[in-house]
Design an enzyme around this catalytic site. Sequence first.
Site, PDB file in Angstrom:
ATOM      1  N   LYS A   1      96.310 -10.941  16.893  1.00  8.49           N
ATOM      2  CA  LYS A   1      97.362 -11.826  16.331  1.00  8.49           C
ATOM      3  C   LYS A   1      98.584 -11.848  17.232  1.00  8.49           C
ATOM      4  O   LYS A   1      99.600 -12.421  16.893  1.00  8.49           O
ATOM      5  CB  LYS A   1      97.786 -11.310  14.949  1.00  8.49           C
ATOM      6  CG  LYS A   1      96.682 -11.238  13.917  1.00  8.49           C
ATOM      7  CD  LYS A   1      97.261 -10.686  12.611  1.00  8.49           C
ATOM      8  CE  LYS A   1      96.183 -10.425  11.578  1.00  8.49           C
ATOM      9  NZ  LYS A   1      96.715  -9.673  10.431  1.00  8.49           N
TER      10      LYS A   1
ATOM     11  N   ARG B   1      79.932   6.502  26.021  1.00  8.40           N
ATOM     12  CA  ARG B   1      80.051   7.969  26.048  1.00  8.40           C
ATOM     13  C   ARG B   1      81.452   8.475  25.752  1.00  8.40           C
ATOM     14  O   ARG B   1      81.624   9.452  25.022  1.00  8.40           O
ATOM     15  CB  ARG B   1      79.626   8.503  27.422  1.00  8.40           C
ATOM     16  CG  ARG B   1      78.154   8.639  27.590  1.00  8.40           C
ATOM     17  CD  ARG B   1      77.794   8.491  29.051  1.00  8.40           C
ATOM     18  NE  ARG B   1      77.994   7.116  29.458  1.00  8.40           N
ATOM     19  CZ  ARG B   1      77.043   6.193  29.434  1.00  8.40           C
ATOM     20  NH1 ARG B   1      75.829   6.515  29.075  1.00  8.40           N
ATOM     21  NH2 ARG B   1      77.287   4.943  29.783  1.00  8.40           N
ATOM     22  N   THR B   2      82.456   7.843  26.363  1.00 14.34           N
ATOM     23  CA  THR B   2      83.812   8.388  26.204  1.00 14.34           C
ATOM     24  C   THR B   2      84.213   8.363  24.726  1.00 14.34           C
ATOM     25  O   THR B   2      84.656   9.366  24.178  1.00 14.34           O
ATOM     26  CB  THR B   2      84.819   7.599  27.061  1.00 14.34           C
ATOM     27  OG1 THR B   2      84.373   7.652  28.416  1.00 14.34           O
ATOM     28  CG2 THR B   2      86.210   8.201  26.974  1.00 14.34           C
TER      29      THR B   2
ATOM     30  N   HIS C   1      91.343   8.036  34.800  1.00  8.94           N
ATOM     31  CA  HIS C   1      90.462   8.421  33.690  1.00  8.94           C
ATOM     32  C   HIS C   1      90.395   9.958  33.697  1.00  8.94           C
ATOM     33  O   HIS C   1      89.384  10.548  34.047  1.00  8.94           O
ATOM     34  CB  HIS C   1      89.073   7.805  33.902  1.00  8.94           C
ATOM     35  CG  HIS C   1      88.163   7.886  32.722  1.00  8.94           C
ATOM     36  ND1 HIS C   1      88.369   8.751  31.663  1.00  8.94           N
ATOM     37  CD2 HIS C   1      87.026   7.203  32.439  1.00  8.94           C
ATOM     38  CE1 HIS C   1      87.389   8.595  30.785  1.00  8.94           C
ATOM     39  NE2 HIS C   1      86.566   7.663  31.222  1.00  8.94           N
TER      40      HIS C   1
ATOM     41  N   ARG D   1      91.938   3.809  25.309  1.00 10.69           N
ATOM     42  CA  ARG D   1      91.341   3.121  26.472  1.00 10.69           C
ATOM     43  C   ARG D   1      91.836   1.685  26.443  1.00 10.69           C
ATOM     44  O   ARG D   1      91.796   1.019  25.401  1.00 10.69           O
ATOM     45  CB  ARG D   1      89.818   3.155  26.424  1.00 10.69           C
ATOM     46  CG  ARG D   1      89.209   2.193  27.456  1.00 10.69           C
ATOM     47  CD  ARG D   1      87.751   2.393  27.665  1.00 10.69           C
ATOM     48  NE  ARG D   1      87.484   3.656  28.340  1.00 10.69           N
ATOM     49  CZ  ARG D   1      86.273   4.014  28.784  1.00 10.69           C
ATOM     50  NH1 ARG D   1      85.257   3.189  28.633  1.00 10.69           N
ATOM     51  NH2 ARG D   1      86.099   5.174  29.384  1.00 10.69           N
TER      52      ARG D   1
HETATM   53  C1  NCD Z   1      83.606   4.997  33.441  1.00 12.75           C
HETATM   54  C2  NCD Z   1      84.826   4.233  33.007  1.00 12.75           C
HETATM   55  O1  NCD Z   1      84.895   3.666  31.924  1.00 12.75           O
HETATM   56  O2  NCD Z   1      85.738   4.243  33.808  1.00 12.75           O
HETATM   57  N1  NCD Z   1      82.787   5.466  32.451  1.00 12.75           N
HETATM   58  C3  NCD Z   1      83.160   6.572  31.714  1.00 12.75           C
HETATM   59  O3  NCD Z   1      84.086   6.529  30.950  1.00 12.75           O
HETATM   60  N2  NCD Z   1      82.455   7.676  31.845  1.00 12.75           N
HETATM   61  C4  NCD Z   1      82.891   4.424  34.586  1.00 12.75           C
HETATM   62  C5  NCD Z   1      82.652   2.947  34.676  1.00 12.75           C
HETATM   63  O4  NCD Z   1      82.935   2.166  33.768  1.00 12.75           O
HETATM   64  O5  NCD Z   1      82.144   2.560  35.720  1.00 12.75           O
END
Ligand code: NCD
Length: 268
Positions: free
Chosen positions: A82, A53-54, A131, A103
């Site tokens: 690498k 989703r993100t 997050h 991320r």
């Molecule tokens: C979460 C994350 O990646 O921290 N998901 C998200 O981005 N909505 C939650 C998770 O991984 O549990």
Amino acid sequence: MQSLTRSFLSIGDLSKEEIIRFLDMAALFKEASPGPILKGKIMASCFFEPSTRTRLSFEAAMKSLGGDVIGFSESATTSASKGESLYDTMKIVGGYSDVIILRHPKEGAAQLASEATTTPIINAGDGSNEHPSQTLLDLFTIRETQGRLEGLKIAWVGDLLYGRTVHSLARAAALFDMRMYFIAPEGLDIPTELKRELKSKSALFSFHRDVKEVVDEFDILYVTRMQKERHRSQSEGKYIITPEVLKGAKETAKVLHPLPRVDEIDRS
Ligand code: NCD
């Protein structure tokens, strides 16, 4: 139009007023798309950790606002495999783009990236730290379902030590004077540092082992999965939210989950 000309690494980077302005803007965008306001802009989507989703929601948002997207969804296909440092990768990607969505599995990665380039970094999750973009949409949903943010009662349940969405949302909840309940198995309570921070802000919070202890209190029950990939210990989850667990909850209470859901919320 408010624009982000600085990095967004932690929810603490935004004031309460800025958060409210972003939520109001999102509400307007939900009513009617503003059109191609990001035409000619490039977003670099750099995901060193799995995401559904993100990543897709950032990319979809950029495209629906007329912008372009470059990036990768796994580090195996980049020069990181690498041995290139995150610092070097970010320095170069910053030169190709107007904003970087990052991320990464390491805590502090977004901070490090922001030191490598002047291109704004949006932290889409750094290890078990924060997050903050998820928090904006959590707040949006909470405000939409409850009609306000100020003074609500919010309970978190699950892995509160490693769950980064919890850490960012709890910091925001303190800004809005929410009463907080942290429900976790032994060993997975929120990190000591966060506890200290909330205390220093005079936030009202308590710790619990069972949802039943606060079931008639909360407006929001925020459920999280066990972050098994981050555990040094082998703590097992023990919370499964069923209609039975929610007996006695307020009529208006809502259950939120940042997803992915594993087995914490019963399908019924
Ligand atoms: C979460 C994350 O990646 O921290 N998901 C998200 O981005 N909505 C939650 C998770 O991984 O549990």
